[in-house]
Design a protein around this motif. Structure first.
Motif, PDB file in Angstrom:
ATOM      1  N   GLU A   1      30.774  39.607  27.569  1.00  0.00           N
ATOM      2  CA  GLU A   1      30.070  39.100  28.737  1.00  0.00           C
ATOM      3  C   GLU A   1      30.317  37.607  28.914  1.00  0.00           C
ATOM      4  O   GLU A   1      30.536  37.118  30.036  1.00  0.00           O
ATOM      5  CB  GLU A   1      28.575  39.371  28.594  1.00  0.00           C
ATOM      6  N   SER A   2      30.310  36.862  27.794  1.00  0.00           N
ATOM      7  CA  SER A   2      30.550  35.412  27.847  1.00  0.00           C
ATOM      8  C   SER A   2      31.958  35.119  28.356  1.00  0.00           C
ATOM      9  O   SER A   2      32.156  34.210  29.184  1.00  0.00           O
ATOM     10  CB  SER A   2      30.354  34.795  26.461  1.00  0.00           C
ATOM     11  N   PHE A   3      32.925  35.896  27.869  1.00  0.00           N
ATOM     12  CA  PHE A   3      34.307  35.688  28.309  1.00  0.00           C
ATOM     13  C   PHE A   3      34.459  36.011  29.787  1.00  0.00           C
ATOM     14  O   PHE A   3      35.145  35.290  30.531  1.00  0.00           O
ATOM     15  CB  PHE A   3      35.261  36.539  27.472  1.00  0.00           C
ATOM     16  N   ALA A   4      33.800  37.076  30.241  1.00  0.00           N
ATOM     17  CA  ALA A   4      33.875  37.459  31.657  1.00  0.00           C
ATOM     18  C   ALA A   4      33.281  36.372  32.546  1.00  0.00           C
ATOM     19  O   ALA A   4      33.833  36.041  33.605  1.00  0.00           O
ATOM     20  CB  ALA A   4      33.162  38.788  31.878  1.00  0.00           C
ATOM     21  N   ILE A   5      32.175  35.791  32.129  1.00  0.00           N
ATOM     22  CA  ILE A   5      31.546  34.705  32.899  1.00  0.00           C
ATOM     23  C   ILE A   5      32.459  33.484  32.924  1.00  0.00           C
ATOM     24  O   ILE A   5      32.615  32.829  33.968  1.00  0.00           O
ATOM     25  CB  ILE A   5      30.172  34.346  32.293  1.00  0.00           C
ATOM     26  N   LEU A   6      33.083  33.189  31.781  1.00  0.00           N
ATOM     27  CA  LEU A   6      33.989  32.041  31.703  1.00  0.00           C
ATOM     28  C   LEU A   6      35.175  32.219  32.648  1.00  0.00           C
ATOM     29  O   LEU A   6      35.536  31.296  33.393  1.00  0.00           O
ATOM     30  CB  LEU A   6      34.488  31.874  30.261  1.00  0.00           C
ATOM     31  N   VAL A   7      35.757  33.406  32.628  1.00  0.00           N
ATOM     32  CA  VAL A   7      36.900  33.684  33.507  1.00  0.00           C
ATOM     33  C   VAL A   7      36.487  33.588  34.970  1.00  0.00           C
ATOM     34  O   VAL A   7      37.198  33.010  35.801  1.00  0.00           O
ATOM     35  CB  VAL A   7      37.490  35.073  33.198  1.00  0.00           C
ATOM     36  N   MET A   8      35.333  34.139  35.302  1.00  0.00           N
ATOM     37  CA  MET A   8      34.859  34.094  36.689  1.00  0.00           C
ATOM     38  C   MET A   8      34.610  32.653  37.133  1.00  0.00           C
ATOM     39  O   MET A   8      34.921  32.281  38.272  1.00  0.00           O
ATOM     40  CB  MET A   8      33.584  34.924  36.828  1.00  0.00           C
ATOM     41  N   THR A   9      34.067  31.848  36.243  1.00  0.00           N
ATOM     42  CA  THR A   9      33.840  30.434  36.565  1.00  0.00           C
ATOM     43  C   THR A   9      35.151  29.723  36.858  1.00  0.00           C
ATOM     44  O   THR A   9      35.273  28.976  37.834  1.00  0.00           O
ATOM     45  CB  THR A   9      33.116  29.728  35.409  1.00  0.00           C
ATOM     46  N   PHE A  10      36.150  29.948  36.000  1.00  0.00           N
ATOM     47  CA  PHE A  10      37.469  29.339  36.213  1.00  0.00           C
ATOM     48  C   PHE A  10      38.066  29.791  37.541  1.00  0.00           C
ATOM     49  O   PHE A  10      38.656  28.986  38.271  1.00  0.00           O
ATOM     50  CB  PHE A  10      38.416  29.707  35.063  1.00  0.00           C
ATOM     51  N   LEU A  11      37.910  31.072  37.864  1.00  0.00           N
ATOM     52  CA  LEU A  11      38.478  31.594  39.107  1.00  0.00           C
ATOM     53  C   LEU A  11      37.828  30.943  40.327  1.00  0.00           C
ATOM     54  O   LEU A  11      38.512  30.575  41.288  1.00  0.00           O
ATOM     55  CB  LEU A  11      38.298  33.113  39.163  1.00  0.00           C
ATOM     56  N   ILE A  12      36.508  30.812  40.290  1.00  0.00           N
ATOM     57  CA  ILE A  12      35.798  30.215  41.431  1.00  0.00           C
ATOM     58  C   ILE A  12      36.199  28.756  41.608  1.00  0.00           C
ATOM     59  O   ILE A  12      36.472  28.294  42.730  1.00  0.00           O
ATOM     60  CB  ILE A  12      34.273  30.338  41.235  1.00  0.00           C
ATOM     61  N   VAL A  13      36.250  28.008  40.489  1.00  0.00           N
ATOM     62  CA  VAL A  13      36.638  26.599  40.556  1.00  0.00           C
ATOM     63  C   VAL A  13      38.058  26.456  41.089  1.00  0.00           C
ATOM     64  O   VAL A  13      38.332  25.623  41.964  1.00  0.00           O
ATOM     65  CB  VAL A  13      36.513  25.931  39.172  1.00  0.00           C
ATOM     66  N   ASN A  14      38.974  27.279  40.582  1.00  0.00           N
ATOM     67  CA  ASN A  14      40.370  27.211  41.024  1.00  0.00           C
ATOM     68  C   ASN A  14      40.511  27.612  42.491  1.00  0.00           C
ATOM     69  O   ASN A  14      41.337  27.049  43.215  1.00  0.00           O
ATOM     70  CB  ASN A  14      41.250  28.110  40.154  1.00  0.00           C
ATOM     71  N   LEU A  15      39.711  28.572  42.942  1.00  0.00           N
ATOM     72  CA  LEU A  15      39.772  28.995  44.343  1.00  0.00           C
ATOM     73  C   LEU A  15      39.301  27.871  45.260  1.00  0.00           C
ATOM     74  O   LEU A  15      39.941  27.571  46.279  1.00  0.00           O
ATOM     75  CB  LEU A  15      38.921  30.242  44.550  1.00  0.00           C
ATOM     76  N   LEU A  16      38.193  27.226  44.894  1.00  0.00           N
ATOM     77  CA  LEU A  16      37.699  26.108  45.692  1.00  0.00           C
ATOM     78  C   LEU A  16      38.695  24.957  45.700  1.00  0.00           C
ATOM     79  O   LEU A  16      38.930  24.323  46.744  1.00  0.00           O
ATOM     80  CB  LEU A  16      36.345  25.639  45.139  1.00  0.00           C
ATOM     81  N   ALA A  17      39.295  24.671  44.531  1.00  0.00           N
ATOM     82  CA  ALA A  17      40.293  23.602  44.443  1.00  0.00           C
ATOM     83  C   ALA A  17      41.512  23.934  45.297  1.00  0.00           C
ATOM     84  O   ALA A  17      42.085  23.052  45.957  1.00  0.00           O
ATOM     85  CB  ALA A  17      40.712  23.387  42.987  1.00  0.00           C
ATOM     86  N   PHE A  18      41.901  25.213  45.301  1.00  0.00           N
ATOM     87  CA  PHE A  18      43.066  25.623  46.081  1.00  0.00           C
ATOM     88  C   PHE A  18      42.816  25.429  47.577  1.00  0.00           C
ATOM     89  O   PHE A  18      43.671  24.903  48.303  1.00  0.00           O
ATOM     90  CB  PHE A  18      43.392  27.084  45.782  1.00  0.00           C
ATOM     91  N   VAL A  19      41.631  25.829  48.042  1.00  0.00           N
ATOM     92  CA  VAL A  19      41.305  25.665  49.461  1.00  0.00           C
ATOM     93  C   VAL A  19      41.297  24.186  49.835  1.00  0.00           C
ATOM     94  O   VAL A  19      41.822  23.781  50.889  1.00  0.00           O
ATOM     95  CB  VAL A  19      39.940  26.308  49.772  1.00  0.00           C
ATOM     96  N   TRP A  20      40.714  23.356  48.976  1.00  0.00           N
ATOM     97  CA  TRP A  20      40.682  21.908  49.203  1.00  0.00           C
ATOM     98  C   TRP A  20      42.095  21.341  49.291  1.00  0.00           C
ATOM     99  O   TRP A  20      42.418  20.540  50.189  1.00  0.00           O
ATOM    100  CB  TRP A  20      39.898  21.250  48.069  1.00  0.00           C
ATOM    101  N   ARG A  21      42.952  21.788  48.398  1.00  0.00           N
ATOM    102  CA  ARG A  21      44.325  21.282  48.384  1.00  0.00           C
ATOM    103  C   ARG A  21      45.118  21.775  49.585  1.00  0.00           C
ATOM    104  O   ARG A  21      45.983  21.067  50.104  1.00  0.00           O
ATOM    105  CB  ARG A  21      45.011  21.672  47.071  1.00  0.00           C
ATOM    106  N   VAL A  22      44.866  22.993  50.017  1.00  0.00           N
ATOM    107  CA  VAL A  22      45.549  23.511  51.206  1.00  0.00           C
ATOM    108  C   VAL A  22      45.261  22.622  52.409  1.00  0.00           C
ATOM    109  O   VAL A  22      46.167  22.268  53.183  1.00  0.00           O
ATOM    110  CB  VAL A  22      45.129  24.970  51.492  1.00  0.00           C
TER     111      VAL A  22
END
Length: 515
Positions: free
Chosen positions: A80-101
């Motif tokens: 569960e901890s690993f799944a939350i960590l991965v989801m957090t990274f995905l959300i941060v990277n998605l927001l960063a990607f939109v900002w960079r676009v």
């Protein structure tokens, strides 16, 4: 009479037919080689495409099993901890990607200025065991459209043990007073070689070019223009592309990766005045700022040892700390050679990863201070993303390996699907920029990194104190040779005597390599 007939042979019809036949054969050979490369490239891209279809098909056919595996994983605390960590990274990277676009869409390179506005600049080229390529590099610089009376070129032979100095002397003969040559008595490292060039430079702008690179004719003008237009610019990063794409699969993959790294990542960083790293292959700096930070840069240490890697990122940090902006010029292109073998590629990436770790730590000492008058919010966001990328590697690697041991098929297939989705970003961006199917190599690179290079960030994170250029294999072999491991060793005194008595410019380059 015999002599007269001999001199007429080149002008005879038969001689002309022979020359024409040879030219035709050469053309046919070149055409055959080009056709062969095209067929091989097309075949490999077809295999990449089929592999993508296979991964997507397998994921669709086994979707229930993939979901079941994820549900089982989340039943435990670690899962569960690993799944939350991965989801957090995905959300941060998605927001960063939109900002960079958004930033990339807004990005525009500074247009080249006219001759009368161009300042005097010095191009510094450090060279070590580069051979004939250094001549091509220097000629590409000299052949650019920068006014001859406003450019000085300095090349530094950093104690090469091959025929590099021969080709530098040849360049000196061809370019004359436009080129200044420096020869260091022994290899001191790229940072020290650049330092020698900086000390003897002239003008307002310094440009550094790697000795295995070729610049476009307009590159130097475009590199200098931001300094003329914007007085707050302290450094400019050039647009690096791969020169040796015909030499194998690795260069083709890296070319797609480089385009995303520069035209997307650095372009977005440029919009917030904070390109994190000006590349060694092509960078430009405001000379008075460089001279101001030069002692600090040259004397930099890490864990008490002199820092002999990451000189480009270190200089970028110092210029940012001085309060200047660092921009990216998409219209200033340089083509550089990259490794074609896995072993050398790993060494290059390890060196880069260690440098990123070191300089990210250095950046943390000033990035949250008032280091510039303008807003530094974008700079701090880029730093946070860089820091997150650095520290997340070990957690993701350990977690992924654990999942693979728990459910090999389900999580292995999920991993491949994730790589496919992530690689699509680079592939689509490449197609958008170049309108070329070469973007398919982004998928090959994604799989290649996941299977063969995933360990590098973690290894660098636990060995940041280690130093060395890592790719100087030729020097290592020569040291063994000189240490007496070869029967030819007894001839070295005579060879040294010959080298001392005969001018280098009179020697054949092959002989210089032996001596």
């Amino acid at each position: 009479m015999l002599t007269a007939n001999t001199t007429q042979v080149p002008n005879s019809p038969s001689a002309g037919r022979t020359d024409n036949r040879k030219d035709t054969e050469d053309d046919i050979h070149d055409a055959d080689a080009k056709t062969s490369r095209w067929k091989t490239n097309s075949l490999l891209k077809s295999l990449i495409f089929l592999s993508m279809i296979a991964v997507v098909t397998a994921a669709c056919l086994n979707w229930k099993e993939l979901q079941l595996g994820k549900n089982l994983l989340r039943e435990g605390f670690l899962g569960e901890s690993f799944a939350i960590l991965v989801m957090t990274f995905l959300i941060v990277n998605l927001l960063a990607f939109v900002w960079r676009v958004v930033l990339v869409i807004m990005y525009r390179a500074t247009p080249a200025v006219s001759d009368d506005r161009l300042p005097v600049c010095t191009v510094v080229v450090p060279a070590y065991n580069e051979g004939k390529q250094v001549l091509k590099t220097l000629k590409s610089i000299a052949d650019g459209d920068y006014p001859e009376d406003k450019i000085h070129i300095i090349v530094i032979d950093d104690g090469s043990i091959d025929d590099t100095w021969f080709w530098i002397k040849k360049a000196k003969k061809e370019l004359g007073s436009r080129l200044k040559t420096i020869r260091l008595p022994k290899n001191a490292g790229k940072r020290h070689a650049l330092h020698e060039g900086f000390k003897q430079s002239l003008g307002e702008v310094l440009i550094t070019v790697d000795s295995d690179s070729i610049v476009d004719p307009q590159t130097l003008r475009c590199m200098v223009s931001p300094f003329v237009v914007n007085p707050t610019v302290g450094a400019v990063a050039g647009n690096v592309r791969v020169l040796n794409t015909r030499e194998g699969v690795i260069p083709r993959m890296l070319d797609v990766s480089f385009l995303f790294s520069f035209d997307f990542l650095r372009a977005s960083q440029s919009m917030v005045d904070t390109v994190i790293c000006t590349p060694g292959a092509l960078s430009a700096y405001r000379r008075d700022v460089v001279l101001r930070v030069l002692p600090t840069w040259l004397g930099q240490k890490f864990f008490g040892k002199p820092a002999n890697i990451g000189e480009d990122r270190a200089m970028t940090n110092l210029i940012l700390r001085e309060g200047y902006a660092v921009h990216y010029q998409k219209n200033a292109t340089v083509y550089t050679n990259v490794p074609i073998r896995y072993k050398n590629l790993c060494k290059m990436f390890i060196r880069w990863a260690r440098s990123n770790i070191r300089e990210t730590l250095v950046m943390s000492t000033f990035i949250f201070t008032r280091f510039r008058k303008k807003s530094a919010a974008g700079a701090r966001i880029n730093f946070a993303l860089q820091f997150l990328t650095t520290v997340k590697s070990p957690f993701l690697m350990v977690g992924t390996l654990g999942c693979m041991l728990f459910k090999p098929f389900e999580f292995g297939l999920s991993l491949l699907l994730g790589v496919l989705i992530y690689s699509t970003l680079s592939a689509v961006f490449y197609w958008w920029r170049c309108r070329s199917s070469e973007g398919l190599w982004a998928y090959a690179y994604g799989f290649f990194w996941t299977m063969g290079l995933f360990w590098i960030p973690v290894y660098a994170l636990i060995t940041p104190h280690r130093t060395g250029w890592l790719t100087r294999q030729r020097e290592k072999k020569m040291k063994v040779y000189h240490a007496g491991k070869s029967p030819v060793d007894r001839l070295l005194p005579a060879a040294e005597s010959m080298r001392a008595s005969i001018p280098l410019e009179d020697m054949d380059p092959g002989i210089i390599g032996i001596l």
